[in-house]
Design a protein around this motif. Structure first.
Motif, PDB file in Angstrom:
ATOM      1  N   PHE A  55       0.789  -1.225   0.000  1.00 12.86           N
ATOM      2  CA  PHE A  55       0.000   0.000   0.000  1.00 12.86           C
ATOM      3  C   PHE A  55       0.824   1.280   0.000  1.00 12.86           C
ATOM      4  CE2 PHE A  55      -2.768  -3.105   2.281  1.00 12.86           C
ATOM      5  CZ  PHE A  55      -3.786  -3.152   1.354  1.00 12.86           C
ATOM      6  N   THR A  56       2.145   1.163  -0.002  1.00  7.75           N
ATOM      7  CA  THR A  56       2.984   2.352   0.164  1.00  7.75           C
ATOM      8  C   THR A  56       2.820   3.369  -0.954  1.00  7.75           C
ATOM      9  OG1 THR A  56       4.858   1.223  -0.865  1.00  7.75           O
ATOM     10  CG2 THR A  56       4.727   1.159   1.554  1.00  7.75           C
ATOM     11  N   TYR A  57       2.411   2.926  -2.128  1.00  4.76           N
ATOM     12  CA  TYR A  57       2.275   3.841  -3.267  1.00  4.76           C
ATOM     13  C   TYR A  57       0.958   4.615  -3.255  1.00  4.76           C
ATOM     14  CZ  TYR A  57      -0.783   0.271  -5.134  1.00  4.76           C
ATOM     15  OH  TYR A  57      -1.806  -0.615  -5.287  1.00  4.76           O
ATOM     16  N   LEU A  58       0.039   4.290  -2.371  1.00  2.00           N
ATOM     17  CA  LEU A  58      -1.268   4.937  -2.363  1.00  2.00           C
ATOM     18  C   LEU A  58      -1.207   6.339  -1.766  1.00  2.00           C
ATOM     19  CD1 LEU A  58      -3.604   2.052  -1.133  1.00  2.00           C
ATOM     20  CD2 LEU A  58      -3.289   2.851  -3.475  1.00  2.00           C
ATOM     21  N   ALA A  59      -1.978   7.234  -2.342  1.00  2.00           N
ATOM     22  CA  ALA A  59      -2.121   8.583  -1.791  1.00  2.00           C
ATOM     23  C   ALA A  59      -2.953   8.495  -0.509  1.00  2.00           C
ATOM     24  CB  ALA A  59      -2.813   9.489  -2.806  1.00  2.00           C
ATOM     25  N   GLU A  60      -2.863   9.523   0.302  1.00  2.00           N
ATOM     26  CA  GLU A  60      -3.577   9.553   1.588  1.00  2.00           C
ATOM     27  C   GLU A  60      -5.080   9.317   1.402  1.00  2.00           C
ATOM     28  OE1 GLU A  60      -4.083  13.153   4.529  1.00  2.00           O
ATOM     29  OE2 GLU A  60      -1.985  12.480   4.495  1.00  2.00           O
ATOM     30  N   GLU A  61      -5.658   9.940   0.392  1.00  2.00           N
ATOM     31  CA  GLU A  61      -7.089   9.787   0.142  1.00  2.00           C
ATOM     32  C   GLU A  61      -7.441   8.347  -0.250  1.00  2.00           C
ATOM     33  OE1 GLU A  61     -10.109  11.683  -3.040  1.00  2.00           O
ATOM     34  OE2 GLU A  61      -9.046  13.140  -1.796  1.00  2.00           O
ATOM     35  N   GLU A  89      -7.707  -4.347  11.210  1.00  2.00           N
ATOM     36  CA  GLU A  89      -6.604  -3.694  11.922  1.00  2.00           C
ATOM     37  C   GLU A  89      -5.263  -3.975  11.244  1.00  2.00           C
ATOM     38  OE1 GLU A  89      -7.237  -5.234  15.855  1.00  2.00           O
ATOM     39  OE2 GLU A  89      -8.557  -3.558  16.394  1.00  2.00           O
ATOM     40  N   ARG A  90      -5.095  -5.201  10.768  1.00  2.00           N
ATOM     41  CA  ARG A  90      -3.854  -5.559  10.076  1.00  2.00           C
ATOM     42  C   ARG A  90      -3.705  -4.766   8.777  1.00  2.00           C
ATOM     43  NH1 ARG A  90      -4.514 -11.083  10.284  1.00  2.00           N
ATOM     44  NH2 ARG A  90      -5.012 -11.138   8.086  1.00  2.00           N
ATOM     45  N   VAL A  91      -4.781  -4.680   8.015  1.00  3.34           N
ATOM     46  CA  VAL A  91      -4.732  -3.915   6.761  1.00  3.34           C
ATOM     47  C   VAL A  91      -4.552  -2.427   7.067  1.00  3.34           C
ATOM     48  CG1 VAL A  91      -6.005  -3.246   4.683  1.00  3.34           C
ATOM     49  CG2 VAL A  91      -6.027  -5.627   5.433  1.00  3.34           C
ATOM     50  N   ALA A  92      -5.233  -1.919   8.098  1.00  2.00           N
ATOM     51  CA  ALA A  92      -5.077  -0.511   8.484  1.00  2.00           C
ATOM     52  C   ALA A  92      -3.617  -0.212   8.807  1.00  2.00           C
ATOM     53  CB  ALA A  92      -5.979  -0.174   9.665  1.00  2.00           C
ATOM     54  N   SER A  93      -2.969  -1.119   9.499  1.00  2.00           N
ATOM     55  CA  SER A  93      -1.554  -0.941   9.826  1.00  2.00           C
ATOM     56  C   SER A  93      -0.712  -0.902   8.550  1.00  2.00           C
ATOM     57  CB  SER A  93      -1.088  -2.074  10.740  1.00  2.00           C
ATOM     58  OG  SER A  93       0.288  -1.978  10.973  1.00  2.00           O
ATOM     59  N   ARG A  94      -0.999  -1.795   7.616  1.00  2.99           N
ATOM     60  CA  ARG A  94      -0.276  -1.817   6.342  1.00  2.99           C
ATOM     61  C   ARG A  94      -0.568  -0.571   5.516  1.00  2.99           C
ATOM     62  NH1 ARG A  94      -0.865  -7.189   3.296  1.00  2.99           N
ATOM     63  NH2 ARG A  94       0.760  -6.220   2.064  1.00  2.99           N
ATOM     64  N   LEU A  95      -1.720   0.038   5.751  1.00  2.00           N
ATOM     65  CA  LEU A  95      -2.061   1.297   5.078  1.00  2.00           C
ATOM     66  C   LEU A  95      -1.341   2.487   5.711  1.00  2.00           C
ATOM     67  CD1 LEU A  95      -5.894   0.735   4.573  1.00  2.00           C
ATOM     68  CD2 LEU A  95      -4.228   1.124   2.737  1.00  2.00           C
ATOM     69  N   GLY A  96      -0.725   2.255   6.865  1.00  4.78           N
ATOM     70  CA  GLY A  96       0.026   3.318   7.521  1.00  4.78           C
ATOM     71  C   GLY A  96      -0.687   3.967   8.690  1.00  4.78           C
ATOM     72  N   TYR A  97      -1.742   3.322   9.193  1.00  2.00           N
ATOM     73  CA  TYR A  97      -2.487   3.859  10.335  1.00  2.00           C
ATOM     74  C   TYR A  97      -2.036   3.194  11.628  1.00  2.00           C
ATOM     75  CZ  TYR A  97      -5.716   5.947   6.987  1.00  2.00           C
ATOM     76  OH  TYR A  97      -6.271   6.691   5.966  1.00  2.00           O
ATOM     77  N   LYS A  98      -2.067   3.952  12.700  1.00  2.00           N
ATOM     78  CA  LYS A  98      -1.768   3.429  14.031  1.00  2.00           C
ATOM     79  C   LYS A  98      -2.958   2.614  14.528  1.00  2.00           C
ATOM     80  CE  LYS A  98       0.742   7.628  15.129  1.00  2.00           C
ATOM     81  NZ  LYS A  98       0.633   8.896  15.843  1.00  2.00           N
ATOM     82  N   SER A  99      -2.697   1.762  15.513  1.00  2.00           N
ATOM     83  CA  SER A  99      -3.784   0.959  16.065  1.00  2.00           C
ATOM     84  C   SER A  99      -4.837   1.873  16.688  1.00  2.00           C
ATOM     85  CB  SER A  99      -3.246  -0.037  17.095  1.00  2.00           C
ATOM     86  OG  SER A  99      -3.019   0.598  18.316  1.00  2.00           O
ATOM     87  N   GLY A 100      -6.042   1.435  16.671  1.00  2.00           N
ATOM     88  CA  GLY A 100      -7.150   2.206  17.218  1.00  2.00           C
ATOM     89  C   GLY A 100      -7.972   2.910  16.153  1.00  2.00           C
ATOM     90  N   VAL A 101      -7.448   2.999  14.930  1.00  2.00           N
ATOM     91  CA  VAL A 101      -8.174   3.721  13.883  1.00  2.00           C
ATOM     92  C   VAL A 101      -9.475   3.003  13.510  1.00  2.00           C
ATOM     93  CG1 VAL A 101      -6.982   2.698  11.886  1.00  2.00           C
ATOM     94  CG2 VAL A 101      -7.938   5.013  11.737  1.00  2.00           C
ATOM     95  N   VAL A 102      -9.453   1.686  13.489  1.00  2.00           N
ATOM     96  CA  VAL A 102     -10.664   0.924  13.137  1.00  2.00           C
ATOM     97  C   VAL A 102     -11.741   1.178  14.180  1.00  2.00           C
ATOM     98  CG1 VAL A 102     -11.630  -1.390  12.818  1.00  2.00           C
ATOM     99  CG2 VAL A 102      -9.414  -0.820  11.813  1.00  2.00           C
ATOM    100  N   ARG A 103     -11.366   1.115  15.428  1.00  2.00           N
ATOM    101  CA  ARG A 103     -12.318   1.362  16.520  1.00  2.00           C
ATOM    102  C   ARG A 103     -12.836   2.806  16.455  1.00  2.00           C
ATOM    103  NH1 ARG A 103      -9.172   1.126  20.688  1.00  2.00           N
ATOM    104  NH2 ARG A 103      -8.834  -1.092  20.441  1.00  2.00           N
TER     105      ARG A 103
END
Length: 133
Positions: A55-61, A89-103
Motif C-alpha cells: 500500500f505504500t504507493y497509495l495517496a492519503e485519500e 486492523e492488520r490492513v489498516a496498519s499496512r495502510l500506515g495507520y496506528k492501532s485504534g483507527v478501526v475502533r
C-alpha cells in the motif's frame, strides 16, 4: 490495477469467516461496478482473491478509501467477528495507520451503504492515526 486490488482485499475480508453472506456479496458486486470493474473482473476477485498489495504507493485519500470500505464491509452483514476486526486492523496498519483507527471510525460508518457518513470528518479523524513516514 488499484481498483482490482481494493476489491480483492475486500473479498478477503468478506471470506475470512469462511462464509460469504448474500449482503456482503451484493455489496462487493455493487462496489466493483462503482469502481469501474467489469463483471468478469468482479467474478475473478470472488473466485481467486489475491494477497493484499503493497500500500505504500497509495495517496492519503486512497488509503482512507480502502479503510472506509473495509470497515463498511465488516459491518454490512450485521455481524462483526473478531477475525474481521483483526483483519481490518492488520490492513489498516499496512495502510500506515496506528492501532485504534478501526475502533475510532467504526462507530461512524454504517452497515447500510445508503446511510452516508460525514466522510470529511472521518478522513480528518483517520488522519490523526496516520503513522509518520
Amino acid at each position: 490495477m488499484k481498483r482490482k486490488q481494493m476489491l480483492n482485499t475486500l473479498v478477503q475480508l468478506a471470506t475470512i469467516d469462511n462464509e460469504l453472506a448474500g449482503r456482503e456479496s451484493s455489496w462487493l458486486t455493487q462496489l466493483g461496478g462503482k469502481l469501474g470493474l467489469t463483471a468478469e473482473e468482479i467474478a475473478t476477485a470472488f473466485r481467486s482473491p489475491m494477497a493484499p498489495p503493497n500500500f505504500t504507493y497509495l495517496a492519503e485519500e486512497e488509503r482512507f478509501e480502502y479503510l472506509y470500505n473495509l470497515i463498511q464491509l465488516m459491518k454490512v452483514d450485521g455481524k462483526v467477528f473478531s477475525s474481521e476486526i483483526t483483519f481490518c486492523e492488520r490492513v489498516a496498519s499496512r495502510l500506515g495507520y496506528k492501532s485504534g483507527v478501526v475502533r475510532a471510525l467504526s462507530s461512524h460508518i454504517y452497515s447500510d451503504p445508503s446511510i452516508t457518513a460525514d466522510r470529511l470528518m472521518l478522513q480528518q479523524k483517520a488522519n490523526r492515526y496516520l503513522q509518520a513516514s
